[in-house]
Design an enzyme around this catalytic site. Structure first.
Site, mmCIF file in Angstrom:
data_model
loop_
_atom_site.group_PDB
_atom_site.id
_atom_site.type_symbol
_atom_site.label_atom_id
_atom_site.label_comp_id
_atom_site.label_asym_id
_atom_site.label_seq_id
_atom_site.Cartn_x
_atom_site.Cartn_y
_atom_site.Cartn_z
ATOM 1 N N ASP A 269 0.822 -1.212 0.000
ATOM 2 C CA ASP A 269 0.000 0.000 0.000
ATOM 3 C C ASP A 269 0.856 1.263 0.000
ATOM 4 O OD1 ASP A 269 -2.558 -0.797 -0.286
ATOM 5 O OD2 ASP A 269 -3.236 -0.279 1.719
ATOM 6 N N ASP A 328 2.975 -9.312 9.250
ATOM 7 C CA ASP A 328 3.282 -7.904 9.019
ATOM 8 C C ASP A 328 4.703 -7.762 8.488
ATOM 9 O OD1 ASP A 328 0.809 -7.074 9.732
ATOM 10 O OD2 ASP A 328 1.338 -6.384 11.743
ATOM 11 N N ASP A 330 7.450 -6.519 9.458
ATOM 12 C CA ASP A 330 8.649 -6.698 10.278
ATOM 13 C C ASP A 330 8.722 -8.087 10.909
ATOM 14 O OD1 ASP A 330 6.367 -5.857 11.773
ATOM 15 O OD2 ASP A 330 7.643 -5.611 13.526
ATOM 16 N N ASP A 422 -8.172 -6.734 13.266
ATOM 17 C CA ASP A 422 -7.839 -8.076 13.751
ATOM 18 C C ASP A 422 -8.752 -8.498 14.891
ATOM 19 O OD1 ASP A 422 -6.834 -6.122 15.380
ATOM 20 O OD2 ASP A 422 -4.766 -6.798 15.306
#
Length: 691
Positions: A269, A328, A330, A422
């Site tokens: 994104d 995600d 990281d 979430d």
């Protein structure tokens, strides 16, 4: 720049000049062999005087070193004030800050009032009733003598009126509010104690999620005919995270799973063209090495992460896959991550989610990351493990988890209505009857925010989102077909107690009521509320991270300091104020990818088979231009000035000064250290600086 309390201290240098010293520094540190006896005797009378001089110089050196520390702190404070920037002017934050400032102004006036009365000997040390009797018996005399006595009589009359007002009108409501907060505090402490006992029982009985009979042999059979390798879709949502994109893509591409039964989606994104190009080239490189990976970029970035995931799930080929794993940008899953998680779905058709634990590569980077590690270790080790074992429900962490795609579709898919997509999907899946499994022994490495600015924004989103979700989901929870006890757990424990009551009483009790009781001593908080129970709860919180035990006091103070941010976020989410839908991607420093640079360094030198030499040349040229521009105009790191925290620091220190007049004991020390904690955070002296 490391904080002043970190290991490597960079204080202001201190130069010591000694005129005609009797002993040198070497003599102080290494006494001569003739005088190395530290117990004076009759034969060693000469050494007694010499040892005293040595001790004097050692104490002087230590005093100068302490002065260097203080001067270093003072210079750091001056730099923060000179170059600092205040936090954003959000309407909700402005209203809360205005309330704190008014409260602070009143507290300063009352402190001056009390100090003046104390200096005149009017501050009572006896019982309130006795003092009130003295006021009533001398009221007519004082009022009549105002004109003759002058200012002294007027001040005494005003002080008596203040005592009557606070006893008659302020003390009871304040004590009533304090009692309510104490009850909420005790309920929340009891909940935490029960969770700790549940975790202890799990460890004692060695309870773990059960894999159905015959699946262990399937897991070990590898690519054989009986191997369990369903179709798995892996998604990596990211947005302008050029510091960590390589580590997540590289780790996911190394997952030990048949390539024909695995598809990796990189959901980018990013609105930065250079970041898009870098990520796209990384995907092309892994495609050239045989990985089944695709790159997706949205032109219209609606719905943030939820919109990104929703768009990816609408692809036509998703119907061919049974499970979806989310990481995600990281996060670095181990190669056997899918083998250790997906196996729990086999034979358990009612299981909708398998969640793994987070581990952190930078938990010892600074004081802020150490304190975060304490909080998250308790969250994973205690909260999620206990809830997963006993009620098969917990909040999805948004990453390092595997979903059954059927469960996502049955629950309505990803929705863009809150900033905690979430938790939203987890609540809706639980209401549909799906069960969750938490694996405490399966870890996925990630990175903690290292600056207070990034951590503060993360916590604001994590505490405003649940209140938005509670408003939206409450009717659905009441109407759902799950049993009464599951409804009660979701409403009163999951939402109200742990998401609303906890930040409410933490801020109200320790940042508002406690300082007020210093100026209205007729209402009081017992010492066990101020000290003993918070210390016990902090001890329970730190048990899952025993190596962090030396930080138990900073942890207690920092959690109370963060209560102002959490309280403001909770109010914003509950009443839909301006910052309720604020979404800021947590800033990463890329420390989690440092371990991969060595192994990937050689591969980075050679372009992938699917990459374009022309594109790579353009990228290098663009990066060279950026470096040249950066050398001309270097970015300076700044620290922000957090006005609410600074105002609360002044308020608590003012209340601490007032407590000295009444000999409040433990209340003074708590207010003093808590005020210093707010001061350090308000000046951004914790964590790393931000660009």
């Amino acid at each position: 720049m490391a904080p002043w309390w970190e290991k490597h201290h960079r204080g202001t240098p201190v130069v010591i000049k000694m005129e005609n010293p009797n002993w040198s520094i070497s003599e102080i540190e290494n006494p001569s062999s003739d005088d190395d006896v530290f117990i004076p005797t009759k034969k060693n009378k000469k050494f007694r005087g010499k040892n005293a001089k040595q001790l004097t110089w050692v104490l002087l050196l230590k005093a100068h070193r302490a002065a260097g520390c203080l001067s270093s702190l003072a210079s750091a404070v001056r730099r923060r004030v000179k170059s600092g920037r205040t936090d954003s002017s959000d309407p909700a934050r402005t209203r809360l800050h205005a309330f704190i400032r008014v409260f602070l102004a009143i507290s300063v006036v009352l402190l001056c009032f009390e100090v003046a009365a104390y200096s005149k000997g009017w501050h009572f040390k006896d019982t309130t009733s006795f003092y009130l009797d003295r006021i009533l018996t001398s009221a007519t005399t004082r009022v009549g003598s105002v004109g003759s006595v002058g200012f002294k009589g007027l001040f005494g009359w005003a002080y008596d009126k203040w005592v009557l007002v606070r006893v008659g009108y302020l003390a009871r409501p304040l004590q009533w509010l304090a009692n309510i907060c104490i009850v909420l505090f005790l309920i929340q402490s009891l909940d935490r104690l029960i969770l700790c006992l549940g975790c202890f029982w799990i460890r004692l009985r060695k309870i773990k999620p059960i894999i159905n009979v015959g699946q262990i042999s399937d897991l070990e059979s590898g690519d054989g005919e009986d191997g369990y390798f369903p179709m798995v879709l892996v998604q990596i949502p990211m947005c302008n995270e050029k510091e960590v994109y390589q580590q997540s893509i590289g780790a996911v591409c190394k997952l030990d799973w048949p390539e024909s039964r695995l598809l990796i989606q990189v959901l980018d994104d990013s609105d930065d063209p250079m970041t898009q190009m870098l990520i796209k080239e990384e995907v092309h490189k892994w495609q050239g090495e045989g990985a089944n990976i695709v790159y997706r970029h949205r032109v219209i970035r609606d719905g943030y992460k939820a919109g990104n995931l929703k768009s990816a799930m609408n692809c036509s080929y998703v119907k061919d896959y049974e499970f979806v794993a989310i990481f995600d940008a990281d996060f670095q899953p181990a190669p056997d991550f899918l083998k250790r998680t997906v196996i729990h779905f086999k034979g358990n058709e009612e299981v909708g989610l398998v969640q793994a634990r987070w581990s952190f590569v930078n938990q010892d980077e600074n004081l802020l990351t150490r304190l975060q590690n304490i909080n998250l270790a308790f969250h994973f080790e205690v909260e999620q493990q206990v809830n997963g074992i006993f009620i098969n429900f917990f909040g999805f962490n948004g990453t390092a988890g595997v979903w059954r795609i059927k469960a996502l579709e049955d629950s309505g898919g990803w929705l863009e209505r809150t900033t905690v997509e979430d938790m939203d999907i987890a609540v809706r899946a639980h209401l549909k009857g799906w069960k969750f499994i938490y694996l405490n022994d399966v870890e996925c490495q990630c990175e903690l925010p290292e600056s207070y600015e990034a951590y503060r924004k993360q916590q604001h989103r994590w505490h405003s989102g649940p209140m938005q979700l509670f408003r939206l989901c409450l009717p659905d929870i009441i109407k759902s077909k799950i049993c009464f006890w599951k409804k009660a757990n979701m409403i009163f424990l999951f939402f109200l107690l742990r998401k609303l009551i906890l930040p409410f009483y933490s801020f109200t009790l320790f940042c508002i009521i406690l300082p007020m009781t210093m100026f209205i001593p007729e209402a009081e908080l017992p010492a066990w509320v101020v000290c003993y129970i918070p210390a016990t709860m902090s001890f329970l919180n730190i048990l899952p991270a025993p190596k962090s035990f030396p930080f138990i006091v900073p942890y207690l103070l920092f959690e109370n300091t963060m209560s102002v941010t959490k309280f403001n976020a909770m109010i914003s989410g509950l009443f839909q104020l301006g910052s309720a839908y604020e979404w800021v991607v947590t800033k990463k420093s890329g420390r989690a990818s440092e371990s991969d640079l060595v192994s990937l360094g050689e591969k980075e030198l050679v372009p992938g088979k699917g990459s374009s030499d022309t594109t790579l040349a353009q990228m290098k040229e663009e990066l060279l231009k950026q470096e040249q521009n950066g050398s001309r105009k270097k970015k300076k790191k700044h620290n922000r000035i957090y006005m609410k925290e600074l105002s609360l620091a002044c308020l608590l220190l003012t209340a601490a000064a007032r407590s000295l007049l009444s000999a409040q004991g433990i209340h003074f020390y708590f207010l003093l250290f808590q005020g210093v904690s707010f001061l350090l955070v308000g000046l951004d002296l914790i964590g790393e600086q931000v660009d």
